[in-house]
Design a protein around this motif. Structure first.
Motif, PDB file in Angstrom:
ATOM      1  N   HIS A 129      -4.166  53.418  20.930  1.00 29.98           N
ATOM      2  CA  HIS A 129      -4.073  52.531  22.097  1.00 29.98           C
ATOM      3  C   HIS A 129      -4.722  51.200  21.754  1.00 29.98           C
ATOM      4  O   HIS A 129      -5.128  51.001  20.615  1.00 29.98           O
TER       5      HIS A 129
ATOM      6  N   HIS B 160      -7.532  49.482  22.650  1.00 32.54           N
ATOM      7  CA  HIS B 160      -8.957  49.124  22.737  1.00 32.54           C
ATOM      8  C   HIS B 160      -9.527  48.595  21.414  1.00 32.54           C
ATOM      9  O   HIS B 160      -9.272  49.141  20.344  1.00 32.54           O
TER      10      HIS B 160
ATOM     11  N   ARG C  89     -10.970  50.449  18.406  1.00 29.71           N
ATOM     12  CA  ARG C  89     -10.043  51.278  17.625  1.00 29.71           C
ATOM     13  C   ARG C  89      -8.977  50.458  16.902  1.00 29.71           C
ATOM     14  O   ARG C  89      -8.115  51.030  16.239  1.00 29.71           O
TER      15      ARG C  89
ATOM     16  N   HIS D 154      -5.379  57.355  29.509  1.00 31.11           N
ATOM     17  CA  HIS D 154      -6.544  56.511  29.232  1.00 31.11           C
ATOM     18  C   HIS D 154      -6.168  55.031  29.303  1.00 31.11           C
ATOM     19  O   HIS D 154      -6.960  54.187  29.702  1.00 31.11           O
TER      20      HIS D 154
ATOM     21  N   ASP E  65      -7.963  58.920  22.892  1.00 30.63           N
ATOM     22  CA  ASP E  65      -8.904  59.029  24.014  1.00 30.63           C
ATOM     23  C   ASP E  65      -8.324  59.786  25.210  1.00 30.63           C
ATOM     24  O   ASP E  65      -8.933  59.806  26.277  1.00 30.63           O
TER      25      ASP E  65
HETATM   26 ZN   LIG Z   1     -10.166  53.705  24.469  1.00 26.15          ZN
END
Ligand SMILES: [Zn+2]
Length: 319
Positions: A80, A82, A85, A166, A185
């Protein structure tokens, strides 16, 4: 109460990292509740799962991986958008950076703000932040499923979208032959959930149902230890669902009776702290989690963008 340190800004102690090989050519690195990373060996290339917060942090993981294999990284998968990451991606020198199509859109819409926000919340993860060359742009996206044949008798790696959770664009890495799941996540194993950009109702129901239906026997969650065996896998999924259900129940009740976000925070904290209070990032996440579900109860479908400033305002208002 106003003196409570912001998010994880004072969590500066290094974590013990554990390199684990889960099957022939399937590796993960866990770190006491810091974001997990993984790698899957194909016959003549590697697929890496998650990029860490900075190239310097990613290189520490790659150094460990290079003790096992010198295959080049063909695919880097971002579960994803974020920052913790994605922003280390350049260290992998991957041919292809793969993500869900909505992850690419989210990076375009809010990647810069998310970078600022996460750097302020979790400074320890941003090892040598000056090594980040800029936002990470996926070079290949998909909407439902992408299958990567691994060659030989290794089977396939399936990248799957299982519904909103998430974030709006989470994907998991599934090895049907080895029955190993990299869940990103969407599932945490003995770590609190961050839900500040989440779709709680969908995540807690159909999306986690879809995760469970894969029938994984080993699960690498976004944070926490590897779950091994069906009992531990089921427990990690159930724990994640319980966290979401309690958040929805408590915040939803206060919202429904015309209360305030601060009252919702107190109710959620009272319900969740006995079970989750000692787990990584619980105190850090909860104000942002409560605010996002409050917004959903207000009818805000698309998550509001977190900025370094909004982070501090919500933190101050709810604590
Ligand atoms: Zn995350």
């Amino acid at each position: 109460m106003g003196s409570k340190p912001f998010a994880s800004s004072t969590d500066l102690a290094p974590k013990v990292e554990e390199f684990v090989t889960l099957a022939d050519g399937v590796h993960a690195l866990t770190a006491e509740g810091d974001p997990n990373v993984g790698a899957v060996e194909a016959e003549d290339f590697l697929v890496c799962f998650e990029a860490r917060a900075t190239p310097a942090a990613a290189r520490l993981w790659l150094d460990r991986l290079r003790e096992r294999t010198d295959k080049p990284v063909r695919y880097l998968v971002l579960s994803h958008y974020h920052a913790v990451r994605t922003l280390g991606a350049s260290a992998f020198d991957a041919d292809v950076v793969v993500a869900h199509e909505r992850t690419r859109a989210l990076i375009a819409e809010r990647g810069e703000q998310d970078w600022d926000s996460e750097l302020g919340r979790m400074p320890r993860l941003f090892l040598e932040p000056d090594t980040i060359p800029g936002l990470t742009w996926p070079t290949m996206t998909f909407s439902d499923r992408l299958t990567i044949p691994l060659g030989g008798d290794r089977g396939d790696l399936e990248l799957r979208y299982l519904g909103r959770g998430h974030t709006a664009g989470d994907v998991v890495g599934w090895l049907p032959q080895q029955r190993i799941l990299f869940a990103g996540d969407l599932v945490e194993s003995r770590a609190a959930l961050y839900t500040g950009d989440a779709f709680h109702d969908e995540w807690a129901t159909s999306t986690l149902d879809n995760v469970a239906a894969l029938g994984a026997e080993v699960l690498v969650g976004g944070r926490g230890a590897v779950a091994r065996g069906r009992a531990e896998v089921d427990a990690a999924i159930a724990q994640s669902r319980h966290f979401l259900d309690e958040l929805r129940r408590t915040v939803g009740t206060v919202h429904g009776r015309g209360g305030t976000p601060r009252e919702a925070f107190e109710a959620a904290r009272a319900a969740l702290a006995p079970r989750f209070g000692g787990w990584p990032i619980f105190e850090h996440c909860l104000p942002f989690d409560v605010q996002r579900y409050w917004d959903e109860c207000d009818g805000v479908d698309w998550p509001k963008i977190w900025t370094a400033r909004r982070d501090r305002e919500v933190w101050a208002a709810l604590q």
